[in-house]
Design a protein around this motif. Structure first.
Motif, mmCIF file in Angstrom:
data_model
loop_
_atom_site.group_PDB
_atom_site.id
_atom_site.type_symbol
_atom_site.label_atom_id
_atom_site.label_comp_id
_atom_site.label_asym_id
_atom_site.label_seq_id
_atom_site.Cartn_x
_atom_site.Cartn_y
_atom_site.Cartn_z
ATOM 1 N N THR A 238 41.899 50.398 92.456
ATOM 2 C CA THR A 238 41.145 48.841 92.433
ATOM 3 C C THR A 238 42.265 48.316 93.557
ATOM 4 O OG1 THR A 238 42.051 47.737 90.939
ATOM 5 C CG2 THR A 238 40.318 49.705 90.456
ATOM 6 N N ARG A 239 43.162 48.292 93.232
ATOM 7 C CA ARG A 239 44.079 46.351 94.429
ATOM 8 C C ARG A 239 43.617 47.071 95.877
ATOM 9 N NH1 ARG A 239 48.573 46.984 96.107
ATOM 10 N NH2 ARG A 239 49.000 48.530 94.184
ATOM 11 N N ASN B 52 40.921 48.551 97.364
ATOM 12 C CA ASN B 52 39.282 49.168 97.324
ATOM 13 C C ASN B 52 39.114 50.359 97.834
ATOM 14 O OD1 ASN B 52 37.207 47.011 97.203
ATOM 15 N ND2 ASN B 52 37.280 46.873 99.544
ATOM 16 N N THR C 237 37.810 52.643 95.348
ATOM 17 C CA THR C 237 36.592 52.976 94.213
ATOM 18 C C THR C 237 35.719 53.854 94.768
ATOM 19 O OG1 THR C 237 37.387 51.078 92.731
ATOM 20 C CG2 THR C 237 35.066 52.484 92.032
ATOM 21 N N VAL D 126 41.063 47.701 86.347
ATOM 22 C CA VAL D 126 40.564 49.772 86.145
ATOM 23 C C VAL D 126 39.118 49.976 86.172
ATOM 24 C CG1 VAL D 126 42.704 50.235 85.263
ATOM 25 C CG2 VAL D 126 41.025 50.232 83.700
ATOM 26 N N VAL D 127 38.281 50.972 87.006
ATOM 27 C CA VAL D 127 36.999 51.625 86.415
ATOM 28 C C VAL D 127 37.406 52.300 85.670
ATOM 29 C CG1 VAL D 127 35.541 52.170 87.446
ATOM 30 C CG2 VAL D 127 36.973 50.813 89.107
ATOM 31 N N ARG E 130 33.888 48.185 85.338
ATOM 32 C CA ARG E 130 35.572 48.003 85.856
ATOM 33 C C ARG E 130 35.829 46.745 84.626
ATOM 34 N NH1 ARG E 130 37.554 46.869 91.803
ATOM 35 N NH2 ARG E 130 38.350 45.001 91.090
#
Ligand code: ATP
Ligand code: MG
Length: 140
Positions: A15-16, A18, A20, A72-73, A39
């Motif tokens: 996620t950091r 980008n 996703t 997190v997702v 998320r």
């Protein structure tokens, strides 16, 4: 083969950076449908409980710290043989051993910061989905 559901987590290292959308494309291109997704920032207690099976392992404290180091997702993936299929798409835990084209081969930073989690069996998939999602949040 049967239609199954499995729990997926896109981890904080991903996620950091980008990632996703790129990771979701791997799931969808691999035949899995994202039937729930949110998320969230996990609490320490949630991360400890989720990875409780690893409590005695030397990497447990670091793993929990990593899992709460950013959002997190959480996802539920559905498809034929989804539990095993997702683990194929993810690749081996250690990215050094992951096959070409897998998420971990392409995106993981290390054995710990390995971008994704996937349930490992039908029983754990059902438990892990119920841990994070209410039935009303799952729409096939
Ligand atoms: P996950 O459960 O996250 O889908 P996995 O099933 O491939 O991964 P497990 O053995 O269940 O691997 O380990 C859970 C997580 O703990 C790994 O994904 C990784 O983030 C971390 N981990 C596993 N082994 C190590 C290790 N030797 N050193 C540091 N972290 C590790
Ligand atoms: Mg595991």
């Amino acid at each position: 083969m049967a239609v199954e559901r499995t729990l997926s987590i896109i981890k904080p290292d991903a996620t950091r950076r980008n990632l996703t959308g790129k990771i979701n494309a791997k799931f969808e291109d691999g035949g899995l449908r994202i039937v729930a997704q949110k998320r969230v920032q996990l609490s320490q207690a949630q991360a400890e409980q989720f990875y409780g099976v690893h409590r005695e392992r030397p990497f447990f404290n670091d793993l929990v710290s990593f899992m709460i180091s950013g959002p997190v997702v959480l996802q539920v993936l559905e498809g034929e043989n989804a539990i095993a299929r997702n683990r194929e798409i993810m690749g081996a835990t250690n990215p050094a051993n992951a096959a070409e084209g897998t998420i971990r081969k392409e995106f993981a930073e290390s054995i710990e910061a390995n971008s994704v989690h996937g349930s490992d069996a039908p029983e754990t998939a059902a438990q892990e989905i119920a841990f994070f999602f209410a039935g009303i949040e799952l729409v096939g």
